[in-house]
Design an enzyme around this catalytic site. Sequence first.
Site, PDB file in Angstrom:
ATOM      1  N   HIS A 190     -25.943 -12.927 -36.078  1.00  0.00           N
ATOM      2  CA  HIS A 190     -26.531 -11.923 -36.789  1.00  0.00           C
ATOM      3  C   HIS A 190     -27.462 -12.273 -36.534  1.00  0.00           C
ATOM      4  CE1 HIS A 190     -25.776 -10.736 -41.602  1.00  0.00           C
ATOM      5  NE2 HIS A 190     -27.237 -10.892 -41.483  1.00  0.00           N
ATOM      6  N   CYS A 191     -28.752 -11.119 -37.019  1.00  0.00           N
ATOM      7  CA  CYS A 191     -29.958 -10.851 -36.683  1.00  0.00           C
ATOM      8  C   CYS A 191     -30.645 -10.403 -37.710  1.00  0.00           C
ATOM      9  CB  CYS A 191     -30.620  -9.303 -35.975  1.00  0.00           C
ATOM     10  SG  CYS A 191     -32.168  -9.491 -34.879  1.00  0.00           S
ATOM     11  N   PRO A 192     -31.133 -11.643 -38.523  1.00  0.00           N
ATOM     12  CA  PRO A 192     -31.686 -10.857 -40.149  1.00  0.00           C
ATOM     13  C   PRO A 192     -33.079 -10.557 -39.915  1.00  0.00           C
ATOM     14  CG  PRO A 192     -32.398 -13.510 -39.222  1.00  0.00           C
ATOM     15  CD  PRO A 192     -31.420 -12.832 -37.942  1.00  0.00           C
TER      16      PRO A 192
END
Lengths: 158, 388
Positions: free
Chosen positions: B167-169
Site C-alpha cells: 500500500h503506497c501512501p
Amino acid sequence: MATEFHNLQELRHSASLVNKVFVQRDYSEGTTCKFQTKFPSELESRVERTLFEETVKTLNNFYAEAEKIGAHSYLEACVACSTAYLVFLCMETRYEKVLKKIAKYIQEQNEKVYAPRGLLITDPIDRGMRVIEISIYEDRGSSGSSSASSSTSGSTAR
Amino acid sequence: MSAVMITRKVRKWEKLPGKNTFCCDGRVMMARQKGVFYLTLFLIVGTCALFFAFECPYLAVHLSPTIPVFAVVLFLFVMAMLLRTSFSDPGVLPRALPEEASFIEMEIEAANGNVPAGQRPPPRIRNVQINNQIVKLKYCYTCKIFRPPRASHCSICDNCVDRFDHHCPWVGNCVGKRNYRFFYLFTLSLSLLTIYIFTFDIVHVVMRSVDSGFLNALKETPGTVLEVLVCFFTLWSVVGLTGFHTYLISLNQTTNEDIKGSWSGKNRVQNPYSHKNIMKNCSEILCGPTYPSVLDRRGVMQQGDSPSLTTAATPSSTSDSTVPQTTKPTAPLIPNEHTPDDAKPSIATSTEISTSLTEESESTAHKVPPLASPETDVEASIAKAAAH
C-alpha cells in the site's frame, strides 16, 4: 433424464432456486485464469459430464487467449505506453474484447444447453473471476410425491 | 396527497464494502487517506513549475529549445502514470456473496471433520500445487474467501488485492496486479525527471556563475536552490525505489513476498511464478495483458441486490426480472430424488454459521503492515527532512 421444460426466460422469472455449485480456480499452472474441469457431484443427474467439461475447457481457452503474452500483447503494451495509456480511452483492450466473447458464449450455452436442464451459469467476471457459479433450479421433470412438494413450492414462489 | 418517489440510480460503488473513496461517480478509486498523495502532487508540480520558470527560459536561449520540450513531455508522462496508479482499481477481489461463503464453509467443515468441543479448529489453509511447488492459500475472514495465490488483504483499504505489492501512501492507493506497471513506470519516469531537473539546475547555475559569479547566480535564480534541495533528497529515495522494483520484476516477486521472505532461504519453496528468465519475467509484468477490473463500480444496483456479503437476513424482495444473475433463493433446499445423500443444510442455516464465524478473531486476516515496505521507511524520513 430429459428435462426439457425450461427456457432461459422461464428460469429467470419463475423457477425457484434449489442450490448453487461453485467451480473453483485451477492454480496448477500459476495465477493465469483457469477453472477446474472436475465434474461436481451435484450436477451428475442434471447434465452430461462431457457437455460440462466442454464448456469449462472452452472458457479456459478463452481466458488463455486473453492472457497470452505474445506479439499482440507486446504491440499493445508499446503503443499504450507511448501514449501514456491514453489510447485506451478510445480503444478496447484485448482482454475486454475476449470478455465480450466469453459473455456471448455463456449466454449461448445457457440458452442451448443449461437452461433446458434447469441450470444457469454465471459469468465468472461477476464473481471476481474466482468461481463459475452454477445455479440449480427445480427440476420439473421429477416424478412422484417429490414433484408435488416441488410444485407446491413452485406455486408459492409465484 | 400523492407523493412522487423519484428513485435515484444507485451505482454499485456506493455499496462496496472496504475503506475506499470513490470520485467521478465511481470512475476514480483511491484509499481514504490522501494527504501524502497531495504532497506528492505538490512536490512534483511545484518543482516542475520552478524549473519552467527559472531554468527553461535561460537554457532554451543559451543551450537548446529542446530542453524545455523534453521536460514537458517527461512531466506529462510522470503525471499520467501517477494519476493512473492512484485512480485505478489495483485488483481488488470482491467479497464472497452469501451462497459462495456458505459453500466454502461447508467444504472447510468437510475437510476438518469433527472437532471435539473446546478444541480450536485447525487453521483454514488450502494447499495447491503450482508448477510442482506446494503453496498454501490462506482464508480471509473479512472477505470470506480463500485468497488466490499472491493475493493479500490490505488492512488500510480493507480489501483483498490480487498480486498485492504494497500500500503506497505516496500514490494514495494499493499497488496490485492492475496498477503495478503504472506504478513502476511512475517511479522510473520520476527518477528520470528528477535526474533531468537536477542536471540542468547544475548546468544552469554553472553557466550563470561563469558570467556573474556563484553567489550572484544564486541570487538571480532563487528557485534553483529549492529545486536542487527537493531533487537531491528525492533522487536517493526514488532512484533507489526504481532499482528495488526493477530487481523485483526481474525475479517476478512482489514487495509483500520479499518482506515476508516467502521465496528466500533453502528450506522454503522456490518462487513458482518466476520463469527463471529475466526477460520473460519483465515482459510478463510490463508487456502483459491489461487486466479488467472485476469490481463493477459503475454498474447500476438492482432492487434486492447486494454486492457485498451481508450477514443480515437476505432481503425478501424478489430480484428484478431484467438482471438474472443475482437471483436470491426463494425457497430452502427441497429434498427430492436428486438431492445427494450427504444432504447439505439449507441456505438459511448456513448463513447462521457464517454469522457466528465472523465473530472470530479477524486480526489474523490483516497481514500486511501498512508502512513496512523499505521504500516507505526511506521516504518517510525524506518527507520529514523535506518538511523542515
